[in-house]
Motif scaffolding. Structure first.
Motif, mmCIF file in Angstrom:
data_model
loop_
_atom_site.group_PDB
_atom_site.id
_atom_site.type_symbol
_atom_site.label_atom_id
_atom_site.label_comp_id
_atom_site.label_asym_id
_atom_site.label_seq_id
_atom_site.Cartn_x
_atom_site.Cartn_y
_atom_site.Cartn_z
ATOM 1 N N MET A 1 -79.133 -21.238 -35.231
ATOM 2 C CA MET A 1 -78.983 -21.056 -33.521
ATOM 3 C C MET A 1 -78.411 -19.525 -33.317
ATOM 4 O O MET A 1 -77.621 -19.000 -34.322
ATOM 5 N N ALA A 2 -79.088 -18.939 -32.435
ATOM 6 C CA ALA A 2 -78.506 -17.445 -32.140
ATOM 7 C C ALA A 2 -77.125 -17.358 -31.632
ATOM 8 O O ALA A 2 -76.693 -18.185 -30.979
ATOM 9 N N ARG A 3 -76.848 -16.062 -31.851
ATOM 10 C CA ARG A 3 -75.646 -15.588 -31.482
ATOM 11 C C ARG A 3 -75.535 -15.423 -29.959
ATOM 12 O O ARG A 3 -76.656 -15.069 -29.329
ATOM 13 N N HIS A 4 -74.537 -15.635 -29.254
ATOM 14 C CA HIS A 4 -74.306 -15.526 -27.743
ATOM 15 C C HIS A 4 -74.359 -13.949 -27.721
ATOM 16 O O HIS A 4 -73.672 -13.382 -28.328
ATOM 17 N N LYS A 5 -75.159 -13.686 -26.439
ATOM 18 C CA LYS A 5 -74.988 -12.393 -26.014
ATOM 19 C C LYS A 5 -73.805 -12.003 -25.316
ATOM 20 O O LYS A 5 -73.425 -12.594 -24.635
ATOM 21 N N SER A 6 -73.038 -10.831 -25.602
ATOM 22 C CA SER A 6 -71.813 -10.419 -24.849
ATOM 23 C C SER A 6 -72.213 -9.652 -23.608
ATOM 24 O O SER A 6 -73.032 -8.985 -23.461
ATOM 25 N N PHE A 7 -71.449 -10.269 -22.758
ATOM 26 C CA PHE A 7 -71.788 -9.400 -21.506
ATOM 27 C C PHE A 7 -70.551 -8.222 -21.252
ATOM 28 O O PHE A 7 -70.560 -7.546 -20.004
ATOM 29 N N LEU A 8 -69.962 -8.196 -22.187
ATOM 30 C CA LEU A 8 -68.712 -7.157 -21.958
ATOM 31 C C LEU A 8 -68.967 -5.944 -23.145
ATOM 32 O O LEU A 8 -68.200 -5.367 -23.580
ATOM 33 N N LYS A 9 -70.441 -5.675 -23.352
ATOM 34 C CA LYS A 9 -70.819 -4.984 -24.649
ATOM 35 C C LYS A 9 -70.674 -3.327 -24.343
ATOM 36 O O LYS A 9 -70.469 -2.552 -25.333
ATOM 37 N N ASN A 10 -70.439 -2.968 -23.179
ATOM 38 C CA ASN A 10 -70.218 -1.597 -22.522
ATOM 39 C C ASN A 10 -68.935 -1.147 -22.362
ATOM 40 O O ASN A 10 -68.705 -0.169 -21.619
ATOM 41 N N ILE A 11 -68.008 -1.874 -22.732
ATOM 42 C CA ILE A 11 -66.456 -1.711 -22.332
ATOM 43 C C ILE A 11 -65.708 -1.514 -23.763
ATOM 44 O O ILE A 11 -65.934 -2.644 -24.534
ATOM 45 N N LYS A 12 -64.973 -0.673 -23.913
ATOM 46 C CA LYS A 12 -63.912 -0.358 -24.911
ATOM 47 C C LYS A 12 -62.885 0.354 -24.758
ATOM 48 O O LYS A 12 -62.749 1.131 -23.796
ATOM 49 N N VAL A 13 -61.679 0.110 -25.425
ATOM 50 C CA VAL A 13 -60.708 1.016 -25.342
ATOM 51 C C VAL A 13 -60.847 2.223 -26.420
ATOM 52 O O VAL A 13 -61.212 1.778 -27.641
ATOM 53 N N ASP A 14 -60.556 3.302 -26.069
ATOM 54 C CA ASP A 14 -60.482 4.519 -26.982
ATOM 55 C C ASP A 14 -59.292 5.399 -26.687
ATOM 56 O O ASP A 14 -58.567 5.204 -25.932
ATOM 57 N N ILE A 15 -59.030 6.380 -27.447
ATOM 58 C CA ILE A 15 -58.102 7.385 -27.397
ATOM 59 C C ILE A 15 -58.613 8.671 -26.655
ATOM 60 O O ILE A 15 -59.607 9.140 -27.181
ATOM 61 N N VAL A 16 -57.772 9.302 -25.520
ATOM 62 C CA VAL A 16 -58.224 10.339 -25.031
ATOM 63 C C VAL A 16 -58.301 11.808 -26.167
ATOM 64 O O VAL A 16 -57.013 12.039 -26.745
ATOM 65 N N GLN A 17 -59.093 12.483 -26.074
ATOM 66 C CA GLN A 17 -59.268 13.432 -26.938
ATOM 67 C C GLN A 17 -58.975 15.078 -26.260
ATOM 68 O O GLN A 17 -58.304 15.910 -26.838
ATOM 69 N N LYS A 18 -59.025 14.887 -25.104
ATOM 70 C CA LYS A 18 -58.974 16.155 -24.242
ATOM 71 C C LYS A 18 -58.402 15.736 -22.655
ATOM 72 O O LYS A 18 -58.946 14.641 -22.237
ATOM 73 N N ALA A 19 -57.466 16.122 -22.265
ATOM 74 C CA ALA A 19 -56.645 15.860 -20.956
ATOM 75 C C ALA A 19 -57.748 15.860 -19.938
ATOM 76 O O ALA A 19 -58.657 16.589 -19.608
ATOM 77 N N HIS A 20 -57.653 14.856 -18.793
ATOM 78 C CA HIS A 20 -58.543 14.612 -17.734
ATOM 79 C C HIS A 20 -58.160 13.625 -16.884
ATOM 80 O O HIS A 20 -57.092 13.142 -16.889
ATOM 81 N N ASN A 21 -58.705 13.722 -15.585
ATOM 82 C CA ASN A 21 -58.210 12.803 -14.513
ATOM 83 C C ASN A 21 -59.061 11.319 -14.973
ATOM 84 O O ASN A 21 -60.002 11.153 -15.137
#
Length: 75
Positions: A1-21
């Motif tokens: 059986m194939a794995r389900h496709k994620s609808f949230l693949k383009n969202i992630k949490v990361d750390i700010v490298q340079k200050a911005h708004n």
């Protein structure tokens, strides 16, 4: 059986490298080292970045939409 496709693949949490708004509210400043939500769109070069409070607000709104869609599918 194939794995389900994620609808949230383009969202992630990361750390700010340079200050911005925050892209949702320009009065919210993201400083180096803070967590942020990164949203990538297909076809766009640069992703959007959101501060923690705007990200939480947006994700909670989306969660309500997802719950409504689930209810519609299950009924």
């Amino acid at each position: 059986m194939a794995r389900h496709k994620s609808f949230l693949k383009n969202i992630k949490v990361d750390i700010v490298q340079k200050a911005h708004n925050c892209q949702h509210n320009s009065s919210h400043r993201l400083e180096k080292g803070m967590k942020r939500l990164k949203l990538s769109h297909s076809g766009q070069r640069s992703p959007e970045h959101f501060c923690k409070s705007c990200a939480i607000e947006g994700l909670n709104q989306d969660l309500k939409k997802i719950e409504k869609i689930l209810d519609e599918l299950e009924s």
